[in-house]
Motif scaffolding. Structure first.
Motif, PDB file in Angstrom:
ATOM      1  N   ALA A   1      79.322  75.768 -39.292  1.00 17.90           N
ATOM      2  CA  ALA A   1      79.249  74.616 -38.457  1.00 17.90           C
ATOM      3  C   ALA A   1      79.331  74.726 -37.103  1.00 17.90           C
ATOM      4  CB  ALA A   1      80.267  73.286 -39.027  1.00 17.90           C
ATOM      5  N   GLY A   2      80.525  75.573 -36.790  1.00 22.89           N
ATOM      6  CA  GLY A   2      80.816  76.081 -35.475  1.00 22.89           C
ATOM      7  C   GLY A   2      79.767  76.699 -34.638  1.00 22.89           C
ATOM      8  N   ARG A   3      79.249  77.631 -35.421  1.00 25.01           N
ATOM      9  CA  ARG A   3      78.049  78.302 -34.901  1.00 25.01           C
ATOM     10  C   ARG A   3      77.009  77.548 -34.598  1.00 25.01           C
ATOM     11  NH1 ARG A   3      73.540  79.116 -37.402  1.00 25.01           N
ATOM     12  NH2 ARG A   3      74.501  79.286 -39.142  1.00 25.01           N
ATOM     13  N   ALA A   4      76.610  76.943 -35.443  1.00 23.16           N
ATOM     14  CA  ALA A   4      75.348  76.017 -35.424  1.00 23.16           C
ATOM     15  C   ALA A   4      75.637  75.006 -34.244  1.00 23.16           C
ATOM     16  CB  ALA A   4      74.837  75.394 -36.779  1.00 23.16           C
ATOM     17  N   ALA A   5      76.692  74.313 -34.320  1.00 28.23           N
ATOM     18  CA  ALA A   5      76.874  73.118 -33.211  1.00 28.23           C
ATOM     19  C   ALA A   5      76.756  74.058 -31.759  1.00 28.23           C
ATOM     20  CB  ALA A   5      78.172  72.570 -33.395  1.00 28.23           C
ATOM     21  N   LEU A   6      77.365  75.136 -31.741  1.00 29.17           N
ATOM     22  CA  LEU A   6      77.562  75.741 -30.410  1.00 29.17           C
ATOM     23  C   LEU A   6      76.014  76.385 -30.059  1.00 29.17           C
ATOM     24  CD1 LEU A   6      80.565  77.746 -30.578  1.00 29.17           C
ATOM     25  CD2 LEU A   6      80.460  76.065 -29.187  1.00 29.17           C
ATOM     26  N   GLU A   7      75.327  76.820 -31.027  1.00 32.59           N
ATOM     27  CA  GLU A   7      73.938  77.067 -30.770  1.00 32.59           C
ATOM     28  C   GLU A   7      72.989  75.759 -30.096  1.00 32.59           C
ATOM     29  OE1 GLU A   7      72.368  78.569 -34.256  1.00 32.59           O
ATOM     30  OE2 GLU A   7      72.906  80.524 -34.007  1.00 32.59           O
ATOM     31  N   GLY A   8      73.567  74.711 -30.605  1.00 30.99           N
ATOM     32  CA  GLY A   8      73.020  73.324 -29.932  1.00 30.99           C
ATOM     33  C   GLY A   8      73.325  72.922 -28.543  1.00 30.99           C
ATOM     34  N   ALA A   9      74.538  73.534 -28.399  1.00 30.12           N
ATOM     35  CA  ALA A   9      75.333  72.793 -27.147  1.00 30.12           C
ATOM     36  C   ALA A   9      75.022  73.671 -26.011  1.00 30.12           C
ATOM     37  CB  ALA A   9      77.052  72.639 -27.556  1.00 30.12           C
ATOM     38  N   GLY A  10      74.651  74.985 -26.316  1.00 27.55           N
ATOM     39  CA  GLY A  10      74.456  76.018 -25.332  1.00 27.55           C
ATOM     40  C   GLY A  10      73.339  75.495 -24.359  1.00 27.55           C
ATOM     41  N   PRO A  11      71.979  75.150 -24.862  1.00 24.91           N
ATOM     42  CA  PRO A  11      70.965  74.713 -24.019  1.00 24.91           C
ATOM     43  C   PRO A  11      71.370  73.402 -23.282  1.00 24.91           C
ATOM     44  CG  PRO A  11      70.191  75.256 -26.418  1.00 24.91           C
ATOM     45  CD  PRO A  11      71.711  75.315 -26.194  1.00 24.91           C
ATOM     46  N   VAL A  12      72.221  72.564 -24.025  1.00 25.50           N
ATOM     47  CA  VAL A  12      72.390  71.334 -23.312  1.00 25.50           C
ATOM     48  C   VAL A  12      73.320  71.446 -22.042  1.00 25.50           C
ATOM     49  CG1 VAL A  12      73.625  68.920 -23.705  1.00 25.50           C
ATOM     50  CG2 VAL A  12      72.333  69.961 -25.382  1.00 25.50           C
ATOM     51  N   LEU A  13      74.432  72.356 -22.200  1.00 27.88           N
ATOM     52  CA  LEU A  13      75.249  72.732 -21.187  1.00 27.88           C
ATOM     53  C   LEU A  13      74.520  73.277 -20.117  1.00 27.88           C
ATOM     54  CD1 LEU A  13      77.997  72.905 -19.931  1.00 27.88           C
ATOM     55  CD2 LEU A  13      78.553  75.014 -21.204  1.00 27.88           C
ATOM     56  N   ALA A  14      73.406  74.222 -20.428  1.00 24.85           N
ATOM     57  CA  ALA A  14      72.799  74.768 -19.330  1.00 24.85           C
ATOM     58  C   ALA A  14      71.913  73.942 -18.700  1.00 24.85           C
ATOM     59  CB  ALA A  14      71.850  76.149 -19.991  1.00 24.85           C
ATOM     60  N   ALA A  15      71.105  72.865 -19.377  1.00 25.11           N
ATOM     61  CA  ALA A  15      70.479  71.641 -18.643  1.00 25.11           C
ATOM     62  C   ALA A  15      71.400  70.677 -17.722  1.00 25.11           C
ATOM     63  CB  ALA A  15      69.748  70.894 -19.821  1.00 25.11           C
ATOM     64  N   PHE A  16      72.646  70.677 -18.041  1.00 22.18           N
ATOM     65  CA  PHE A  16      73.455  69.689 -17.432  1.00 22.18           C
ATOM     66  C   PHE A  16      74.093  70.335 -16.382  1.00 22.18           C
ATOM     67  CE2 PHE A  16      77.948  68.346 -16.493  1.00 22.18           C
ATOM     68  CZ  PHE A  16      77.469  66.790 -16.501  1.00 22.18           C
ATOM     69  N   GLN A  17      74.193  71.689 -16.156  1.00 21.76           N
ATOM     70  CA  GLN A  17      74.569  72.394 -15.100  1.00 21.76           C
ATOM     71  C   GLN A  17      73.694  72.947 -14.180  1.00 21.76           C
ATOM     72  OE1 GLN A  17      77.080  75.755 -16.449  1.00 21.76           O
ATOM     73  NE2 GLN A  17      78.761  74.119 -16.934  1.00 21.76           N
ATOM     74  N   SER A  18      72.228  72.674 -14.379  1.00 24.64           N
ATOM     75  CA  SER A  18      71.096  73.212 -13.849  1.00 24.64           C
ATOM     76  C   SER A  18      70.782  72.055 -12.549  1.00 24.64           C
ATOM     77  CB  SER A  18      69.821  73.180 -14.543  1.00 24.64           C
ATOM     78  OG  SER A  18      69.588  71.925 -15.100  1.00 24.64           O
ATOM     79  N   GLU A  19      70.194  72.459 -11.566  1.00 19.99           N
ATOM     80  CA  GLU A  19      69.826  71.848 -10.392  1.00 19.99           C
ATOM     81  C   GLU A  19      68.454  71.525 -10.629  1.00 19.99           C
ATOM     82  OE1 GLU A  19      70.949  73.573  -6.953  1.00 19.99           O
ATOM     83  OE2 GLU A  19      73.186  73.517  -7.185  1.00 19.99           O
ATOM     84  N   GLY A  20      68.055  70.191 -10.243  1.00 23.13           N
ATOM     85  CA  GLY A  20      66.673  70.042 -10.526  1.00 23.13           C
ATOM     86  C   GLY A  20      66.352  68.465 -10.213  1.00 23.13           C
ATOM     87  N   ALA A  21      65.312  68.080 -10.204  1.00 20.71           N
ATOM     88  CA  ALA A  21      64.772  66.641  -9.976  1.00 20.71           C
ATOM     89  C   ALA A  21      65.256  65.681 -10.990  1.00 20.71           C
ATOM     90  CB  ALA A  21      63.236  66.550  -9.820  1.00 20.71           C
ATOM     91  N   GLY A  22      65.753  64.429 -10.558  1.00 18.01           N
ATOM     92  CA  GLY A  22      66.098  63.546 -11.591  1.00 18.01           C
ATOM     93  C   GLY A  22      67.686  63.673 -11.733  1.00 18.01           C
ATOM     94  N   SER A  23      68.106  62.737 -12.612  1.00 21.41           N
ATOM     95  CA  SER A  23      69.517  62.779 -12.918  1.00 21.41           C
ATOM     96  C   SER A  23      70.128  63.770 -13.923  1.00 21.41           C
ATOM     97  CB  SER A  23      70.091  61.189 -13.339  1.00 21.41           C
ATOM     98  OG  SER A  23      69.649  61.093 -14.586  1.00 21.41           O
ATOM     99  N   ALA A  24      71.359  64.080 -13.964  1.00 28.45           N
ATOM    100  CA  ALA A  24      71.833  65.013 -15.080  1.00 28.45           C
ATOM    101  C   ALA A  24      71.545  64.568 -16.291  1.00 28.45           C
ATOM    102  CB  ALA A  24      73.201  65.371 -15.066  1.00 28.45           C
ATOM    103  N   LEU A  25      71.413  63.309 -16.604  1.00 29.79           N
ATOM    104  CA  LEU A  25      71.246  62.744 -17.941  1.00 29.79           C
ATOM    105  C   LEU A  25      69.537  63.193 -18.270  1.00 29.79           C
ATOM    106  CD1 LEU A  25      73.056  59.289 -18.328  1.00 29.79           C
ATOM    107  CD2 LEU A  25      73.676  61.552 -19.560  1.00 29.79           C
ATOM    108  N   ALA A  26      68.841  62.949 -17.456  1.00 27.12           N
ATOM    109  CA  ALA A  26      67.402  63.099 -17.695  1.00 27.12           C
ATOM    110  C   ALA A  26      67.086  64.462 -17.788  1.00 27.12           C
ATOM    111  CB  ALA A  26      66.476  62.623 -16.380  1.00 27.12           C
ATOM    112  N   ARG A  27      67.782  65.664 -17.243  1.00 24.87           N
ATOM    113  CA  ARG A  27      67.719  66.863 -17.443  1.00 24.87           C
ATOM    114  C   ARG A  27      68.094  67.295 -18.536  1.00 24.87           C
ATOM    115  NH1 ARG A  27      69.901  66.981 -12.127  1.00 24.87           N
ATOM    116  NH2 ARG A  27      71.675  68.111 -12.874  1.00 24.87           N
ATOM    117  N   VAL A  28      69.256  66.735 -19.176  1.00 20.26           N
ATOM    118  CA  VAL A  28      69.747  66.897 -20.565  1.00 20.26           C
ATOM    119  C   VAL A  28      68.968  66.678 -21.701  1.00 20.26           C
ATOM    120  CG1 VAL A  28      71.940  66.217 -21.945  1.00 20.26           C
ATOM    121  CG2 VAL A  28      72.375  67.194 -19.744  1.00 20.26           C
ATOM    122  N   LEU A  29      68.412  65.394 -21.550  1.00 19.81           N
ATOM    123  CA  LEU A  29      67.730  64.951 -22.626  1.00 19.81           C
ATOM    124  C   LEU A  29      66.623  65.840 -23.322  1.00 19.81           C
ATOM    125  CD1 LEU A  29      67.282  62.166 -24.075  1.00 19.81           C
ATOM    126  CD2 LEU A  29      65.469  61.601 -22.526  1.00 19.81           C
TER     127      LEU A  29
END
Length: 651
Positions: free
Chosen positions: A129-157
């Motif tokens: 469960a820990g490994r799978a959850a972190l595999e899912g959370a990694g891309p979400v964190l990367a999107a949250f910390q990235s810079e780009g157009a739109g709000s942070a929520l829109a980038r995370v979606l």
């Protein structure tokens, strides 16, 4: 004459290789060597698992706020390593597990050996469960910390949507862990191991809720279509059943992760005089003289799903607007969320807002709004009334700007939301059934949940048109005496203490006027409508401390019985309320007693004592921490969250 024995050759001795005993011994030696090699491999793998676990326990939780995607990948690899090494342990030590499970009689380690198969399975499921959850959370964190157009929520979606398979794998693993844990008895286990399992009991439902919410988050953020939610600002200084008086109502719209215009209104403004409103509940009419039910008083039921349905219905009636859900919060939830966003610059305010100055700012701005020309003293001649609640809208606008820019302490925000849900400073009721199932599993849906066995939920309601709850405290003492048929006599004692300055003035229950300051509304009598929710077939025997003629008992929501009455506490004084009632047969099991205590939303962690009075019956405390006494079992704790009180009979 020649001895006949000399005429016959001596019998040949059997070859060593042909002796069965030799092959048996050799086989045993080979098995021991093979077993030793397997145990060695399993032991090495176990050492690796322990090393990984120690490194995870040594993590500085404060540093989680600054994790990068690479750091998250490192954590994922650590869980993957634990998962792999546990598989090695299972492969090489697996043949021994059935044997170990029969060694419970061994002194010292027998209980742990007997539980070894389940413990290994539980650990493996949690690692997956820990490994799978972190595999899912990694891309979400990367999107949250990235810079780009739109709000942070829109980038995370998009990242959230792309991680669905990982959330599903984690959900399956957690379900497996929960199933194993349900069959695992901690009685007799080493206290250190038992404590770890109790910690898992506390976090497992929340982990299940988190991965469940991860799957439905795209829809909640408006991935397919825009979603609209009502926001209820509740003032717990004027305590009501779901957390406080509804002082403001906002409407939040999310469309593909983008936050739409945030419309926040004074709750008094949500009223259409041209439509018929439902009649107020009888007790609301009795104690607050309300003839019709309006949005500001809609949280009369302590069952939040019920309250949310009423709020949405009234909001539609008054405004013609629908909503996909209701989110209620009190000042404590706001304070925790502000801590993740601070400092917040609000136009027209002297200094930036922080979690430390939030309460002071709320009271000062209530008395002298930034946009108003008058004050509360001039309420009848100025625009104070119009602007006295502008602060919440200004705060929401500033918080929205921070969220859209991604300027947020992610770890603090996650803690603020989770702890506020746990402690009922934040309540959520949505149309999405999958979301609500996940919320209910974690204990976050705010509804009445009677559970198995005994049940207790004491609900206070300030019906005095004041803000006195900020200086009122309550102690709770619950005693239960079991009968031979599993019934019991219960005694509930509630002690209310008013921390205000003593006054010679009498307490008159009339609609109060505004004072010159917020503090004027605090230093007043506490008029409390008390409702105590207990099991459905409970029967009220006697009361003391309630105002004469107000005591009554009636059927309540979710198959409960309600015992109610009116309590008046003058400033600087104390009042004790005592209810005695009969609980139905079967409430106390033959060898187990369980009480589910619910915490009222919006309240601080008030102290509570639970006594099971059964001298000589051999009861012992299980949860929370308690002690065996000469009269039975006693538990003393602060009611921070909904709490299960459990005792077992040992003989």
């Amino acid at each position: 004459m020649r001895d006949p024995s000399w005429s016959q050759p001596a019998p040949a001795r059997p070859s060593l290789w042909s002796r069965p005993a030799f092959w048996l011994i050799l086989l045993l030696l080979l098995l021991l060597l093979l077993l030793g090699a397997n145990l060695l491999r399993a032991g090495l793998a176990t050492r690796a698992v322990l090393a990984d676990l120690r490194s995870l326990e040594a993590l500085n939780t404060d540093a989680l706020a600054s994790l990068s995607p690479a750091d998250l990948a490192g954590l994922r690899d650590r869980f993957a390593s634990i998962e792999t090494n546990l598989a090695v342990v299972d492969h090489h030590a697996g043949p021994l597990l059935p044997v170990l499970s029969r060694l419970g009689w061994l002194p010292g380690i027998g209980e742990e050996l007997a539980a070894a198969p389940e413990l290994l399975q539980l650990a493996t499921s949690m690692a997956t469960a820990g490994r799978a959850a972190l595999e899912g959370a990694g891309p979400v964190l990367a999107a949250f910390q990235s810079e780009g157009a739109g709000s942070a929520l829109a980038r995370v979606l998009p990242a959230l949507a792309g991680s669905t398979a990982h959330w599903q794998e984690a959900e399956r693993a957690l379900a497996g862990a929960a199933a194993v844990r349900a069959q695992l008895d901690t009685t007799g286990l080493d206290p250190r191991l038992a404590n770890q399992l109790r910690r898992l009991d506390a976090y497992l439902p929340e982990l299940q809720a988190a991965v469940g919410l991860g799957q439905v988050a795209p829809a909640l953020l408006g991935a397919g279509e825009a979603r609209s939610y009502l926001l209820l600002a509740q003032n717990s200084d004027e305590l009501r059943p779901t957390g406080g008086f509804i002082s403001g109502v906002g409407q939040l719209t999310l469309d593909a992760g983008e936050i739409g215009p945030l419309d926040f209104q004074d709750s008094y403004d949500i009223y259409n005089p041209n439509v018929d409103h439902p009649r107020a509940p009888a007790d609301l009419e009795q104690y607050m003289l309300a003839q019709m039910l309006l949005v500001r008083d809609a949280n009369w039921s302590p069952d939040f799903p019920t309250t949310a349905a009423v709020v949405r219905s009234l909001y539609l009636l008054d405004t013609g607007r629908t909503a996909d859900g209701v989110i209620a919060f009190d000042v404590e939830a706001v304070r925790r969320i502000v801590a993740a966003l601070e400092p917040l610059a609000l136009p027209g305010y002297a200094e930036p807002l922080t979690s430390a100055n939030l309460t002071t700012a709320l009271r000062q701005v209530w008395a002298v709004p930034a946009a108003a020309e008058g004050t509360v003293v001039e309420a009848t001649t100025s625009d104070w009334w119009t602007h006295r609640k502008d602060f919440m809208a200004d705060l929401a606008t500033a918080a929205r700007a921070k969220l859209e820019a991604g300027e947020v302490d992610f770890a603090k925000l996650a803690w603020a939301i989770r702890s506020s849900l746990d402690e009922k400073h934040l309540l959520v009721a949505l149309d999405d059934r999958a979301v609500m199932q996940a919320m209910a599993q974690a204990g976050w849906h705010g509804g009445l949940v009677t559970g198995d066995g005994d049940y207790l939920f004491a609900v206070d309601t300030n019906v005095g048109w004041n803000k006195v709850n900020v200086i009122v405290s309550r102690d709770t003492h619950y005693r239960i005496t079991p009968g031979p048929d599993g019934s019991a006599e219960a005694e509930l004692v509630l002690v209310y203490r008013h921390g205000g300055q003593p006054s010679e003035a009498s307490c008159e229950h009339v609609a109060a006027h505004y004072g010159d300051t917020y503090e004027d509304m605090v230093e007043r009598c506490y008029f409390n409508y008390l409702r105590v929710y207990v099991p459905a077939e409970a029967r009220l025997l006697s009361t003391a401390g309630l105002e004469p003629g107000t005591e009554r008992s009636f059927p309540g929501e979710q198959d409960t019985t309600v015992m109610a009455g009116f309590v008046v506490v003058p400033p600087g004084q104390e009042r004790q309320v005592r209810l005695t009632y009969q609980l139905p047969p079967g409430t106390v099991g033959r060898d187990r007693y369980q009480l589910h205590v619910q915490k009222q939303a919006g309240t601080p962690p008030w102290p509570m004592v639970v006594d099971l009075l059964a001298p000589g019956a051999g009861w012992r405390p299980v949860a929370p921490e308690g002690q065996a006494t000469e009269t039975g079992v006693s538990f003393a704790f602060d009611l921070v969250t909904d709490t299960a009180v459990i005792a077992r009979r040992t003989n």
